[in-house]
Design an enzyme around this catalytic site. Structure first.
Site, PDB file in Angstrom:
ATOM      1  N   SER A 127       0.830  -1.206   0.000  1.00  0.00           N
ATOM      2  CA  SER A 127       0.000   0.000   0.000  1.00  0.00           C
ATOM      3  C   SER A 127       0.861   1.251   0.000  1.00  0.00           C
ATOM      4  O   SER A 127       1.948   1.280   0.592  1.00  0.00           O
ATOM      5  CB  SER A 127      -0.894   0.025   1.248  1.00  0.00           C
ATOM      6  OG  SER A 127      -1.594   1.250   1.344  1.00  0.00           O
ATOM      7  N   TYR A 164      -2.994  -0.829   9.571  1.00  0.00           N
ATOM      8  CA  TYR A 164      -2.943  -1.158   8.145  1.00  0.00           C
ATOM      9  C   TYR A 164      -1.646  -0.650   7.530  1.00  0.00           C
ATOM     10  O   TYR A 164      -0.926  -1.399   6.859  1.00  0.00           O
ATOM     11  CB  TYR A 164      -4.147  -0.555   7.423  1.00  0.00           C
ATOM     12  CG  TYR A 164      -4.213  -0.898   5.954  1.00  0.00           C
ATOM     13  CD1 TYR A 164      -4.699  -2.125   5.540  1.00  0.00           C
ATOM     14  CD2 TYR A 164      -3.798   0.013   4.983  1.00  0.00           C
ATOM     15  CE1 TYR A 164      -4.768  -2.450   4.197  1.00  0.00           C
ATOM     16  CE2 TYR A 164      -3.867  -0.293   3.641  1.00  0.00           C
ATOM     17  CZ  TYR A 164      -4.346  -1.531   3.246  1.00  0.00           C
ATOM     18  OH  TYR A 164      -4.403  -1.843   1.918  1.00  0.00           O
ATOM     19  N   LYS A 197       1.362  -3.145   6.184  1.00  0.00           N
ATOM     20  CA  LYS A 197       1.724  -3.103   4.768  1.00  0.00           C
ATOM     21  C   LYS A 197       3.201  -2.742   4.591  1.00  0.00           C
ATOM     22  O   LYS A 197       3.866  -3.247   3.675  1.00  0.00           O
ATOM     23  CB  LYS A 197       0.824  -2.121   4.023  1.00  0.00           C
ATOM     24  CG  LYS A 197      -0.595  -2.622   3.842  1.00  0.00           C
ATOM     25  CD  LYS A 197      -0.656  -3.947   3.103  1.00  0.00           C
ATOM     26  CE  LYS A 197      -2.074  -4.382   2.797  1.00  0.00           C
ATOM     27  NZ  LYS A 197      -2.131  -5.644   2.026  1.00  0.00           N
TER      28      LYS A 197
END
Length: 255
Positions: free
Chosen positions: A147, A160, A164
């Site tokens: 990401s 998150y 990532k």
């Protein structure tokens, strides 16, 4: 760009909808056979399967946050396909949890879930797939979905962004260790792109600001990200092993 068909055996995790569905379709259109993994959305995964061209595709279900289930998913996929040439680690969770608004118990639970699915499941599936590739002696490809948030930060989704970033680092470590076996490993770092999960945001009051993140004035498509995955998994991309490919419409530029 169309990649030459090689009739490969491909496992795509988290392929019931969104990017996973687009990736599964891209490999199928390329002449490859695909194991479509799903966690809980079996009906949507079957829709993915029914929408794919070609034959020989299979469904494999299971909660990848459980290491034993992850191993079973990899085993069932390789048994059904007769081996594995490409693994795409796409399965992930992304739950909003800004620190100032999230109670501690909820914070801990959310972090554990993100680590279990986004990072550890990626590591565990990679282990299972790579060991099969090594034993078969044919080489292979592993492509991880990372990401843009791993680089720019995710204030509302810190677990998150952190997991990532760890996925990118894992991919680079595996790229070095698996190269002697002919296995190339790379990651794609998408920016904002359209899926069912974010459709409401693109129809709401923040839509204009989201599109303005890119100088193209739009968000990406799942098919555009899938094309990057397909290229990184191709025989032509071996020398790009270890790379983290930005696919964000110039919305975030790393130096």
């Amino acid at each position: 760009m169309t990649m030459p068909s090689t009739g490969r055996r491909v496992l795509v995790s988290g392929a019931s909808r969104g990017l996973g569905r687009a990736v599964a379709r891209a490999f199928a259109a390329n002449g490859d056979r695909v194991a479509v993994h799903y966690g809980t959305r079996e009906d949507e995964a079957r829709h993915t399967l029914d929408s794919m061209t070609g034959t020989g595709h299979v469904l494999v279900g299971g909660d990848l946050s459980d290491p034993s289930v992850a191993a079973t998913v990899a085993e069932r996929a390789t048994d059904a396909l007769g081996g594995i040439d490409v693994l795409v680690n796409n399965a992930a969770v992304n739950v909003r949890h800004p620190l100032a608004e999230t109670p501690y118990e909820e914070w801990v639970e959310i972090w554990q879930r993100h680590v279990s699915v986004n990072l550890l499941a990626t590591a565990n599936l990679s282990h299972c797939a790579a060991r099969r590739m090594i034993s078969d002696g044919r080489g292979g490809r592993i492509v991880n979905i990372g990401s843009r948030g791993a680089f720019r930060g995710e204030p509302d989704h810190p677990a998150y962004g952190a997991t990532k970033a760890a996925v990118h680092a894992l991919g680079q470590s595996l790229a070095v260790s698996l190269a002697p076996y002919g296995i190339a490993v790379a990651s794609v770092a998408p920016g904002f792109f359209h899926t069912e999960r974010v459709a409401d945001r693109l129809a709401g009051p923040e839509a204009e600001s989201i599109r303005a993140q890119s100088p193209f004035g739009r968000v990406g498509t799942a098919e555009e990200i899938a094309s990057a995955v397909l290229w990184l998994a191709s025989p032509r991309a071996e020398w790009s092993s270890g790379t983290v490919l930005d696919a964000n419409g110039a919305s975030y530029l790393r130096t």
